[in-house]
Design a protein around this motif. Structure first.
Motif, PDB file in Angstrom:
ATOM      1  N   ASN A  95      -3.400   4.555   9.266  1.00  0.00           N
ATOM      2  CA  ASN A  95      -3.156   3.630   8.372  1.00  0.00           C
ATOM      3  C   ASN A  95      -4.654   2.818   8.168  1.00  0.00           C
ATOM      4  N   LYS A 147      -2.158   2.821   1.757  1.00  0.00           N
ATOM      5  CA  LYS A 147      -1.997   2.555   2.891  1.00  0.00           C
ATOM      6  C   LYS A 147      -2.415   3.786   3.843  1.00  0.00           C
ATOM      7  N   GLY A 188       0.642  -1.209  -0.068  1.00  0.00           N
ATOM      8  CA  GLY A 188       0.012   0.055  -0.038  1.00  0.00           C
ATOM      9  C   GLY A 188       0.900   1.289   0.014  1.00  0.00           C
ATOM     10  N   THR A 221      -5.447  -3.698   5.804  1.00  0.00           N
ATOM     11  CA  THR A 221      -5.246  -4.206   4.264  1.00  0.00           C
ATOM     12  C   THR A 221      -6.481  -4.884   3.959  1.00  0.00           C
TER      13      THR A 221
END
Length: 377
Positions: A75, A48, A30, A78
């Protein structure tokens, strides 16, 4: 395609260009920007961080605890971003490259979308050295039970995958970089080669330092007419060389990791190399080994889990290091090669025929396209 931004991944992916497939890349880190290496691919990159705030690098370097706290909120997760991407593009197949980095982080999502075909390419140390690099055994087995199709770079890892729970379709053993274009580089004949090329990777798996330690006074005295080139070395190797006056007697070129040697330059160097040496505690079939052998260099290579003997027949087309930590063994093998010009000449002839035919990029492209066709059907 789910992968970190690596040269091997880019080279594999480029085998699909103009093949009729619609290809997307999810950068699992990311953090990378759009890659020109695969400019024809639709790319999900740089996702990210919510905000790349001013002073981020300064805080990261000087206040690491504060940085971690901020990034916990800054962040994106994922799994969340990957699932959004799946919903957006509606792929027919997901192909992950490397277990720890590109399979385990998305396992929960792939379990949720259990009808979606999942291909896994095993590289390097993930499967053979899974415990040592911290992969949870339960998660590993769950992953292998979910994966529909497996590609490995060696036969060893297919056997291990079966033990770990994989029982679906094996698509074969293929080099992780999608093959090598040997024909664009010149290969010098044996009697014109004077380079000893050393892969200096030295980390939790690489043991390049043990190759360097093998260069004692006796070995160095045998190498006066050779040029020793070390690539990918770390500061530990640099320090060891600088503190040993005997190395001043060598024609030595040291390329640190920070001094990137391009794949084209490395292949060109291998075409002039007499002996190529690499040493690690774990690996699959290293792409650099394939390249070195195909370019005519005589290989001395470690053999973790007996993997390297899949392409090296000891004392025929190369020499195998049985104990990566045994400096005296490495020294003995180098001396043995230096004293056996006929073995090196015969190995070059053998590898030109076998390695080049097996790993030629055009040939591998056909196998890769057939592989995806099999998955599609």
């Amino acid at each position: 395609m789910v992968s970190i931004p690596s040269l091997h991944f880019f080279r594999w992916t480029n085998q699909l260009e103009n093949s009729g497939h619609e290809v997307y890349w999810f950068d699992i880190t990311g953090m990378s920007n759009f890659s020109q290496n695969i400019s024809w691919v639709t790319q999900k990159t740089n996702w990210k961080m919510r905000i790349n705030f001013p002073g981020r690098i300064y805080i990261k370097l000087n206040f690491p605890n504060l940085y971690q706290f901020i990034q916990h909120f800054n962040n994106r997760k994922t799994e969340v971003v990957f699932e959004e991407f799946l919903k957006e593009i509606q792929p027919d197949v997901v192909h992950s490259f490397a277990l720890q980095l590109s399979c385990l982080p998305i396992l929960s999502i792939m379990n949720r979308y259990d009808k979606l075909k999942w291909v896994f390419s095993s590289w390097g140390s993930d499967v053979f050295y899974s415990k040592e690099i911290g992969i949870d055994e339960v998660q590993l087995q769950k992953c292998f039970k979910r994966i529909d199709y497996l590609i490995t770079d060696c036969h060893r890892d297919y056997k291990i995958a079966q033990i770990k729970g994989f029982n679906k379709k094996f698509l074969g053993v293929l080099p992780g970089n999608g093959g090598v274009d040997f024909l664009i580089n010149e290969r010098k004949p044996v009697n014109e080669r004077n380079i000893i090329l050393i892969k200096g990777y030295n980390d939790e798996i690489g043991r390049g330092i043990n190759i360097i330690k093998a260069f004692d006074k006796e070995l160095i005295s045998l190498l006066r007419d050779y040029e020793v080139v070390v690539f990918g070395a770390d500061e530990k190797i640099k320090k060891f060389i600088s503190e040993n006056n005997d190395f001043k007697k060598l024609k030595l070129i040291l390329h640190l990791k920070s001094h990137f040697v391009s794949n084209a330059d490395l292949l060109n160097l291998m075409g002039k190399t007499y002996i190529y040496i690499a040493n690690s505690l774990s690996d699959g079939i290293p792409n650099a080994l394939i390249e070195a052998m195909g370019m005519g260099a005589f290989p001395i290579q470690s053999n973790p889990g007996n993997v390297t003997e899949e392409i090296i027949e000891n004392e025929i087309n190369g020499l195998l290091i049985n104990n990566s930590e045994d400096v005296s063994e490495i020294k003995s093998l180098i001396i043995s090669a230096l004293n056996n010009h006929k073995m090196i000449y015969n190995a070059m002839e053998s590898n030109r025929e076998n390695i080049r035919n097996k790993y030629d990029r055009l040939k591998i492209r056909e196998e890769i396209l057939d592989l995806y066709e099999e998955v599609a059907n």
